[in-house]
Design an enzyme around this catalytic site. Sequence first.
Site, PDB file in Angstrom:
ATOM      1  N   CYS A   2     -49.720   7.240   5.818  1.00  0.00           N
ATOM      2  CA  CYS A   2     -48.581   8.164   5.935  1.00  0.00           C
ATOM      3  C   CYS A   2     -49.062   9.606   6.143  1.00  0.00           C
ATOM      4  O   CYS A   2     -50.227   9.932   5.918  1.00  0.00           O
ATOM      5  CB  CYS A   2     -47.644   8.030   4.726  1.00  0.00           C
ATOM      6  SG  CYS A   2     -48.022   9.083   3.322  1.00  0.00           S
ATOM      7  N   CYS A   5     -50.744  11.250   3.126  1.00  0.00           N
ATOM      8  CA  CYS A   5     -52.094  10.708   2.895  1.00  0.00           C
ATOM      9  C   CYS A   5     -53.084  11.286   3.899  1.00  0.00           C
ATOM     10  O   CYS A   5     -54.230  11.581   3.549  1.00  0.00           O
ATOM     11  CB  CYS A   5     -52.078   9.184   2.955  1.00  0.00           C
ATOM     12  SG  CYS A   5     -51.395   8.414   1.476  1.00  0.00           S
ATOM     13  N   ASP A  28     -44.400  23.542   3.389  1.00  0.00           N
ATOM     14  CA  ASP A  28     -43.573  22.648   4.205  1.00  0.00           C
ATOM     15  C   ASP A  28     -43.595  23.139   5.651  1.00  0.00           C
ATOM     16  O   ASP A  28     -43.507  24.338   5.921  1.00  0.00           O
ATOM     17  CB  ASP A  28     -42.130  22.622   3.668  1.00  0.00           C
ATOM     18  CG  ASP A  28     -41.331  21.460   4.221  1.00  0.00           C
ATOM     19  OD1 ASP A  28     -40.974  20.561   3.440  1.00  0.00           O
ATOM     20  OD2 ASP A  28     -41.059  21.440   5.448  1.00  0.00           O
ATOM     21  N   HIS A  44     -50.958   7.568  -3.148  1.00  0.00           N
ATOM     22  CA  HIS A  44     -49.774   7.190  -2.383  1.00  0.00           C
ATOM     23  C   HIS A  44     -48.828   6.368  -3.258  1.00  0.00           C
ATOM     24  O   HIS A  44     -49.120   5.228  -3.614  1.00  0.00           O
ATOM     25  CB  HIS A  44     -50.153   6.388  -1.132  1.00  0.00           C
ATOM     26  CG  HIS A  44     -48.941   5.994  -0.346  1.00  0.00           C
ATOM     27  ND1 HIS A  44     -48.410   6.789   0.647  1.00  0.00           N
ATOM     28  CD2 HIS A  44     -48.115   4.929  -0.447  1.00  0.00           C
ATOM     29  CE1 HIS A  44     -47.322   6.208   1.127  1.00  0.00           C
ATOM     30  NE2 HIS A  44     -47.121   5.074   0.472  1.00  0.00           N
ATOM     31  N   ASN A  83     -36.262  14.291  -3.625  1.00  0.00           N
ATOM     32  CA  ASN A  83     -35.380  13.354  -2.925  1.00  0.00           C
ATOM     33  C   ASN A  83     -35.924  11.944  -3.121  1.00  0.00           C
ATOM     34  O   ASN A  83     -37.106  11.700  -2.880  1.00  0.00           O
ATOM     35  CB  ASN A  83     -35.328  13.685  -1.432  1.00  0.00           C
ATOM     36  CG  ASN A  83     -34.706  15.041  -1.158  1.00  0.00           C
ATOM     37  OD1 ASN A  83     -33.763  15.436  -1.830  1.00  0.00           O
ATOM     38  ND2 ASN A  83     -35.247  15.770  -0.198  1.00  0.00           N
ATOM     39  N   GLY A  89     -31.865  11.728   1.235  1.00  0.00           N
ATOM     40  CA  GLY A  89     -32.552  12.613   2.179  1.00  0.00           C
ATOM     41  C   GLY A  89     -34.061  12.498   2.182  1.00  0.00           C
ATOM     42  O   GLY A  89     -34.737  13.330   2.786  1.00  0.00           O
ATOM     43  N   HIS A  94     -43.658   9.206   0.381  1.00  0.00           N
ATOM     44  CA  HIS A  94     -44.825   9.510  -0.457  1.00  0.00           C
ATOM     45  C   HIS A  94     -44.339  10.565  -1.445  1.00  0.00           C
ATOM     46  O   HIS A  94     -43.829  11.622  -1.023  1.00  0.00           O
ATOM     47  CB  HIS A  94     -45.977  10.017   0.437  1.00  0.00           C
ATOM     48  CG  HIS A  94     -47.226  10.380  -0.285  1.00  0.00           C
ATOM     49  ND1 HIS A  94     -48.487   9.959   0.137  1.00  0.00           N
ATOM     50  CD2 HIS A  94     -47.434  11.130  -1.394  1.00  0.00           C
ATOM     51  CE1 HIS A  94     -49.405  10.440  -0.692  1.00  0.00           C
ATOM     52  NE2 HIS A  94     -48.780  11.165  -1.625  1.00  0.00           N
ATOM     53  N   HIS A  96     -43.215  13.440  -3.600  1.00  0.00           N
ATOM     54  CA  HIS A  96     -43.419  14.892  -3.475  1.00  0.00           C
ATOM     55  C   HIS A  96     -42.264  15.629  -4.125  1.00  0.00           C
ATOM     56  O   HIS A  96     -41.136  15.126  -4.193  1.00  0.00           O
ATOM     57  CB  HIS A  96     -43.570  15.304  -2.007  1.00  0.00           C
ATOM     58  CG  HIS A  96     -42.425  14.904  -1.132  1.00  0.00           C
ATOM     59  ND1 HIS A  96     -42.267  13.614  -0.647  1.00  0.00           N
ATOM     60  CD2 HIS A  96     -41.366  15.616  -0.666  1.00  0.00           C
ATOM     61  CE1 HIS A  96     -41.167  13.563   0.083  1.00  0.00           C
ATOM     62  NE2 HIS A  96     -40.597  14.755   0.079  1.00  0.00           N
ATOM     63  N   HIS A  98     -40.219  19.241  -3.968  1.00  0.00           N
ATOM     64  CA  HIS A  98     -39.990  20.479  -3.213  1.00  0.00           C
ATOM     65  C   HIS A  98     -39.917  21.639  -4.204  1.00  0.00           C
ATOM     66  O   HIS A  98     -39.264  21.539  -5.250  1.00  0.00           O
ATOM     67  CB  HIS A  98     -38.652  20.425  -2.469  1.00  0.00           C
ATOM     68  CG  HIS A  98     -38.581  19.403  -1.386  1.00  0.00           C
ATOM     69  ND1 HIS A  98     -38.715  19.704  -0.050  1.00  0.00           N
ATOM     70  CD2 HIS A  98     -38.380  18.054  -1.438  1.00  0.00           C
ATOM     71  CE1 HIS A  98     -38.600  18.596   0.669  1.00  0.00           C
ATOM     72  NE2 HIS A  98     -38.388  17.592  -0.142  1.00  0.00           N
TER      73      HIS A  98
HETATM   74  P1  5GP Z   1     -38.191  14.696   2.152  1.00  0.00           P
HETATM   75  O1  5GP Z   1     -36.999  14.847   3.049  1.00  0.00           O
HETATM   76  O2  5GP Z   1     -38.922  13.390   2.366  1.00  0.00           O
HETATM   77  O3  5GP Z   1     -37.891  14.962   0.696  1.00  0.00           O
HETATM   78  O4  5GP Z   1     -39.164  15.873   2.538  1.00  0.00           O
HETATM   79  C1  5GP Z   1     -40.176  15.743   3.479  1.00  0.00           C
HETATM   80  C2  5GP Z   1     -40.590  17.150   3.855  1.00  0.00           C
HETATM   81  O5  5GP Z   1     -41.836  17.061   4.541  1.00  0.00           O
HETATM   82  C3  5GP Z   1     -39.606  17.854   4.797  1.00  0.00           C
HETATM   83  O6  5GP Z   1     -39.136  19.053   4.177  1.00  0.00           O
HETATM   84  C4  5GP Z   1     -40.430  18.121   6.046  1.00  0.00           C
HETATM   85  O7  5GP Z   1     -40.157  19.373   6.623  1.00  0.00           O
HETATM   86  C5  5GP Z   1     -41.864  18.035   5.551  1.00  0.00           C
HETATM   87  N1  5GP Z   1     -42.815  17.583   6.540  1.00  0.00           N
HETATM   88  C6  5GP Z   1     -42.650  16.576   7.443  1.00  0.00           C
HETATM   89  N2  5GP Z   1     -43.770  16.411   8.171  1.00  0.00           N
HETATM   90  C7  5GP Z   1     -44.655  17.335   7.721  1.00  0.00           C
HETATM   91  C8  5GP Z   1     -46.001  17.656   8.094  1.00  0.00           C
HETATM   92  O8  5GP Z   1     -46.618  17.057   8.989  1.00  0.00           O
HETATM   93  N3  5GP Z   1     -46.609  18.671   7.405  1.00  0.00           N
HETATM   94  C9  5GP Z   1     -45.964  19.357   6.401  1.00  0.00           C
HETATM   95  N4  5GP Z   1     -46.654  20.335   5.791  1.00  0.00           N
HETATM   96  N5  5GP Z   1     -44.698  19.073   6.034  1.00  0.00           N
HETATM   97  C10 5GP Z   1     -44.059  18.079   6.683  1.00  0.00           C
HETATM   98 ZN    ZN Z   2     -49.064   8.492   1.528  1.00  0.00          ZN
END
Ligand code: 5GP
Ligand code: ZN
Length: 107
Positions: A2, A5, A28, A44, A83, A89, A94, A96, A98
């Site tokens: 992913c 990772c 982000d 992961h 999330n 959303g 993986h 995380h 925010h």
């Molecule tokens: P989720 O919606 O899964 O809670 O948040 C995923 C977050 O990862 C989103 O805010 C998105 O902008 C961010 N994101 C997606 N791809 C990448 C990436 O390649 N690099 C970074 N630094 N952030 C990413």
């Molecule tokens: Zn991962």
Amino acid sequence: MCIFCRIIDGSLGATIRWQNEMWIAIDDIHPKAKTHVLLVSKTHIESLEQAMDQALLESGLSTVQMVARTLGLVEAGYKTVINTGRGAGQIVDHLHIHLLSGNIGNV
Ligand code: 5GP
Ligand code: ZN
């Protein structure tokens, strides 16, 4: 593998703001606030729902504190969001957290 990772193993670039044994803080790629950092678990785990490691979970909030203090966000205030699942959303499967500060929209 992913995208988070790949960032952790260095094969995908990211701006790293802080890290410890369990968590890495990166900017982000599509910031939704003046500061928008993602605290990503170094192992992961698909989501909070799959997270069983108590030490990891306990360290998550203290890592939020540490990163917020290190980045000087305390005075402005900050918001944390996890999330869990598509319906909430979650896009990257993986774990995380925010961390948002400055010009945050209402959630
Ligand atoms: P989720 O919606 O899964 O809670 O948040 C995923 C977050 O990862 C989103 O805010 C998105 O902008 C961010 N994101 C997606 N791809 C990448 C990436 O390649 N690099 C970074 N630094 N952030 C990413
Ligand atoms: Zn991962």
